[in-house]
Design a protein around this motif. Structure first.
Motif, mmCIF file in Angstrom:
data_model
loop_
_atom_site.group_PDB
_atom_site.id
_atom_site.type_symbol
_atom_site.label_atom_id
_atom_site.label_comp_id
_atom_site.label_asym_id
_atom_site.label_seq_id
_atom_site.Cartn_x
_atom_site.Cartn_y
_atom_site.Cartn_z
ATOM 1 N N ILE A 6 1.304 -1.305 0.023
ATOM 2 C CA ILE A 6 0.127 -0.100 0.385
ATOM 3 C C ILE A 6 0.790 1.487 -0.236
ATOM 4 N N ASN A 24 -0.766 3.556 -2.716
ATOM 5 C CA ASN A 24 -1.415 4.919 -2.880
ATOM 6 C C ASN A 24 -0.445 6.117 -2.993
ATOM 7 N N ARG A 58 -10.504 -1.951 -13.332
ATOM 8 C CA ARG A 58 -11.612 -1.405 -12.953
ATOM 9 C C ARG A 58 -11.039 -0.566 -12.415
ATOM 10 N N ASP A 59 -9.659 -0.164 -11.952
ATOM 11 C CA ASP A 59 -9.199 1.134 -11.344
ATOM 12 C C ASP A 59 -9.246 2.228 -12.218
ATOM 13 N N THR A 118 -13.265 4.051 -11.682
ATOM 14 C CA THR A 118 -13.627 3.866 -10.266
ATOM 15 C C THR A 118 -12.824 4.827 -9.212
ATOM 16 N N LEU A 119 -11.405 4.911 -9.905
ATOM 17 C CA LEU A 119 -10.844 6.513 -9.120
ATOM 18 C C LEU A 119 -11.244 7.295 -8.773
ATOM 19 N N TYR A 143 -14.519 7.869 -7.691
ATOM 20 C CA TYR A 143 -13.542 8.310 -6.113
ATOM 21 C C TYR A 143 -13.298 9.718 -5.735
ATOM 22 N N SER A 177 -16.541 4.071 -5.451
ATOM 23 C CA SER A 177 -15.549 3.372 -5.958
ATOM 24 C C SER A 177 -15.627 1.991 -5.567
ATOM 25 N N TRP A 178 -15.687 1.484 -4.833
ATOM 26 C CA TRP A 178 -16.004 -0.482 -4.650
ATOM 27 C C TRP A 178 -16.957 -0.622 -5.327
ATOM 28 N N ALA A 206 -16.864 -1.078 -8.867
ATOM 29 C CA ALA A 206 -15.839 -1.457 -8.866
ATOM 30 C C ALA A 206 -15.871 -3.153 -8.691
ATOM 31 N N ARG A 246 -16.000 -2.653 4.787
ATOM 32 C CA ARG A 246 -14.427 -2.490 4.261
ATOM 33 C C ARG A 246 -14.167 -0.717 4.370
ATOM 34 N N VAL A 278 -11.762 2.358 5.872
ATOM 35 C CA VAL A 278 -10.482 2.646 5.337
ATOM 36 C C VAL A 278 -10.346 4.392 4.717
ATOM 37 N N ASN A 279 -11.447 4.501 3.971
ATOM 38 C CA ASN A 279 -11.363 6.158 2.658
ATOM 39 C C ASN A 279 -11.476 6.891 3.759
HETATM 40 C C1 LIG Z 1 -10.853 1.522 -6.683
HETATM 41 N N1 LIG Z 1 -11.388 0.382 -5.794
HETATM 42 C C2 LIG Z 1 -12.107 0.703 -5.844
HETATM 43 C C3 LIG Z 1 -10.644 -0.770 -6.320
HETATM 44 C C4 LIG Z 1 -10.068 1.304 -5.185
HETATM 45 C C5 LIG Z 1 -10.891 2.117 -4.184
HETATM 46 C C6 LIG Z 1 -10.093 2.714 -3.193
HETATM 47 C C7 LIG Z 1 -8.718 2.371 -2.264
HETATM 48 C C8 LIG Z 1 -8.212 2.501 -0.975
HETATM 49 N N2 LIG Z 1 -7.420 2.070 -0.295
HETATM 50 C C9 LIG Z 1 -9.469 1.259 -0.466
HETATM 51 O O1 LIG Z 1 -8.414 0.050 -0.613
HETATM 52 O O2 LIG Z 1 -10.481 1.229 -0.553
#
Ligand SMILES: C[N+](C)(C)CCCC[C@H](N)C(=O)O
Length: 288
Positions: free
Chosen positions: A66, A70, A173-174, A177-178, A181, A215-216, A219, A268, A272-273
């Protein structure tokens, strides 16, 4: 090129990860072991047998990855906005960038981080899917003994390109979706903050949490496809490509297959975010 954003991205990612790891452990156990009746049952039994520490197993490898992933995401995002709008992080409160610019910068960050993430994510998924109980004397050892052994075996058995299995699905995927985000985060912050002011900590927490969920949720379908493609090549069925994987999964298991893990991923994603954005904003402010 401002580097604070990279460092702030790294630290905030690590903090978010520690907080989210217990959820990830529960998710992996539910996905791979059929002895649990549900989320709560899994939590209670893990706690009884292994104490709180049980929830933090296998965290060192994700922490290392990470850091890279990140810092690339947040560093590239912020520097892309600097290129697009000629404003630094601090100037952006007074001169907010358009949502189109935020989206493009987010997609750029997402695209580049996907390539750094691909080998780490592949190893994580392969290790998480090893369902053998802990090695006992006399029992055959699991296929991979740990992250380093796993990386070396994939390299030997599947070649250097094997380490990037599923990378294309991960990029798809990313990237969008980012973008979603950062747009969600910015939009929610601006909704509840008077013009020109910094958002309060509570706002940052809530906006960050919902940005993670948005985002999730978007995704998840490609997350399922990605994980299945990463597991192919391990004696499991090989797919002709991404489309083949999607079509055959949907045919065999119905459309619901694309939403597996959505509930626990969202649960989760919020903490986290929330913590990731709060610490990111805090660090950049403190270095101001
Ligand atoms: C794009 N995607 C949805 C896969 C991740 C977006 C959030 C990223 C964050 N580090 C986490 O783990 O939640």
């Amino acid at each position: 090129m401002p580097v604070e954003e990279f460092v702030a991205g790294w630290v905030s990612g690590a903090l978010g990860l520690v907080l989210g790891h217990p959820f990830d452990t529960v998710k992996v156990r539910l996905q791979t072991q059929s002895t649990y009746r549900g989320i709560i049952d899994c939590m209670v039994r893990t706690y009884r047998r292994e104490s709180v520490l049980g929830f933090f197993k296998g965290m060192s490898f994700p922490i290392a990855s990470i850091a890279v992933v990140n810092s690339v995401l947040f560093g590239v995002y912020s520097n892309a906005l600097l290129l697009l709008t000629a404003t630094s992080h601090h100037e952006r409160r007074l001169q907010p960038p358009s949502y189109t610019h935020v989206f493009i910068a987010g997609c750029t960050g997402g695209f580049l981080q996907a390539y750094c993430l691909a080998p780490f994510d592949l190893i994580k998924v392969r290790l998480q899917n090893q369902t053998e109980p802990r090695a006992r004397p006399g029992s055959p050892p699991p296929r991979y003994r740990g992250p380093v052994h796993c990386a070396a075996s994939i390299f030997q058995e599947e070649g250097p390109r094997g380490l990037f299995r599923g990378a294309w699905a991960l990029t798809l995927r990313d990237t969008p979706t980012l973008g979603i985000y950062f747009v969600t985060y910015e939009w929610l912050c601006r909704q509840s903050t008077p013009d020109g002011q910094n958002p309060s900590s509570a706002t940052v927490l809530v906006a960050g949490g919902f940005a993670g969920i948005a985002s999730w949720v978007t995704a998840t379908p490609l997350d399922v496809v990605k994980s299945r493609m990463q597991m192919a090549g391990l004696g499991q069925r090989e797919f002709q490509g991404l489309l083949d994987c999607m079509v055959s999964s949907a045919r065999q298991e119905g459309l619901g297959v694309f939403f597996r893990g959505l509930t626990i991923n969202s649960a989760r994603a919020f903490p986290v975010n929330a913590v990731t954005f709060l610490s990111y904003e805090y660090l950049l402010h403190a270095w101001g």
